[in-house]
Design a protein around this motif. Structure first.
Motif, PDB file in Angstrom:
ATOM      1  N   LEU A  30       0.804  -1.400   0.080  1.00 18.53           N
ATOM      2  CA  LEU A  30      -0.107   0.170   0.103  1.00 18.53           C
ATOM      3  C   LEU A  30       0.855   1.283  -0.142  1.00 18.53           C
ATOM      4  O   LEU A  30       0.381   2.385  -0.412  1.00 18.53           O
ATOM      5  CB  LEU A  30      -0.970  -0.065   1.217  1.00 18.53           C
ATOM      6  N   GLY A  31       2.092   1.109   0.503  1.00 14.53           N
ATOM      7  CA  GLY A  31       2.756   2.243   0.496  1.00 14.53           C
ATOM      8  C   GLY A  31       3.589   2.630  -0.784  1.00 14.53           C
ATOM      9  O   GLY A  31       4.011   3.660  -0.973  1.00 14.53           O
ATOM     10  N   LEU A  32       3.356   1.744  -1.671  1.00  9.86           N
ATOM     11  CA  LEU A  32       3.839   2.177  -3.039  1.00  9.86           C
ATOM     12  C   LEU A  32       2.682   3.242  -3.675  1.00  9.86           C
ATOM     13  O   LEU A  32       3.113   3.603  -4.823  1.00  9.86           O
ATOM     14  CB  LEU A  32       3.646   0.835  -4.229  1.00  9.86           C
ATOM     15  N   ASN A  33       1.590   3.454  -3.218  1.00 10.81           N
ATOM     16  CA  ASN A  33       0.931   4.320  -3.661  1.00 10.81           C
ATOM     17  C   ASN A  33       1.261   6.068  -3.586  1.00 10.81           C
ATOM     18  O   ASN A  33       1.865   6.157  -2.388  1.00 10.81           O
ATOM     19  CB  ASN A  33      -0.500   4.534  -3.001  1.00 10.81           C
ATOM     20  N   GLN A  34       1.564   6.559  -4.831  1.00  9.92           N
ATOM     21  CA  GLN A  34       2.095   7.958  -4.795  1.00  9.92           C
ATOM     22  C   GLN A  34       1.375   8.666  -5.859  1.00  9.92           C
ATOM     23  O   GLN A  34       0.774   8.095  -6.882  1.00  9.92           O
ATOM     24  CB  GLN A  34       3.735   7.948  -5.447  1.00  9.92           C
ATOM     25  N   PRO A  35       1.144  10.068  -5.405  1.00  8.13           N
ATOM     26  CA  PRO A  35       0.257  10.741  -6.389  1.00  8.13           C
ATOM     27  C   PRO A  35       0.976  10.940  -7.888  1.00  8.13           C
ATOM     28  O   PRO A  35       0.236  11.087  -8.890  1.00  8.13           O
ATOM     29  CB  PRO A  35       0.206  12.191  -5.826  1.00  8.13           C
ATOM     30  N   ASP A  36       2.296  10.487  -7.883  1.00  6.08           N
ATOM     31  CA  ASP A  36       2.886  10.656  -9.399  1.00  6.08           C
ATOM     32  C   ASP A  36       2.992   9.405 -10.262  1.00  6.08           C
ATOM     33  O   ASP A  36       3.707   9.461 -11.040  1.00  6.08           O
ATOM     34  CB  ASP A  36       4.433  11.127  -9.137  1.00  6.08           C
ATOM     35  N   VAL A  37       2.321   8.299  -9.739  1.00  7.64           N
ATOM     36  CA  VAL A  37       2.502   7.051 -10.196  1.00  7.64           C
ATOM     37  C   VAL A  37       1.289   6.890 -10.986  1.00  7.64           C
ATOM     38  O   VAL A  37       0.128   7.217 -10.407  1.00  7.64           O
ATOM     39  CB  VAL A  37       2.654   5.923  -9.591  1.00  7.64           C
TER      40      VAL A  37
END
Length: 170
Positions: A30-37
């Motif tokens: 879940l930590g892979l969620n980023q606004p720029d991906v």
């Protein structure tokens, strides 16, 4: 690694890497969620899985990127964490997409496949370089591996097996 593992995309963690607890792995994914991906990872309770990763096709900030990308398939990866075996069972699903309307938007068609695949879209511009010669410069690149690779790397780094599912249940 056997032939079937190769066909399904199954990979094992490096020797000597101890598996982390399931909740720690879930938090890392879940930590892979980023606004720029261009993808989102979320809980998949309603989808029959523990976690779901999919392209941000419907988010307004990302729609134009996907329309311009010339992608032909939408991809989603459903994941089930098997805490007993320390493996993530991953089912990769694809749907064909087409461009419709004005302004153009993507629409999913009924063509469906499952199993690992790869879609790459590139755009090049031809122009004169500093030397005066014609050069091709890549101006756009879209690769469906950008969804699978970070998930798989996180799973393997956490000491778990990434088990690709093609047949049967997740």
């Amino acid at each position: 690694m056997g032939l079937f593992d190769k066909l399904t995309g199954t990979q094992h963690p490096p020797e000597g890497v101890s598996p982390v607890p399931g909740e720690e792995l879930r938090a890392a994914l879940l930590g892979l969620n980023q606004p720029d991906v261009p993808y989102v990872i979320r809980y998949g309770g309603g989808e029959g899985c523990d976690l779901l990763a999919e392209w941000r096709l419907t988010e307004p900030a990302w729609q134009q990127v996907f329309v311009e990308s010339q992608i032909s398939h939408a991809v989603r990866i459903r994941m089930r964490l098997d805490r007993k075996e320390h493996e993530v069972r991953a089912l990769e699903e694809q749907w064909e997409v087409k461009r419709v309307g004005h302004p153009t938007r993507l629409e999913v068609t009924s063509e469906y496949t499952r199993g690992p695949s790869r879609t790459v879209s590139r755009e090049w511009t031809i122009g004169r370089g500093e030397s005066g010669r014609l050069e091709a410069t890549e101006t756009f690149r879209f690769d469906s591996a950008e969804l699978r690779n970070p998930l798989r790397a996180t799973v393997l780094k956490s000491g778990w097996i990434w088990r690709g599912v093609v047949f049967g249940k997740l």
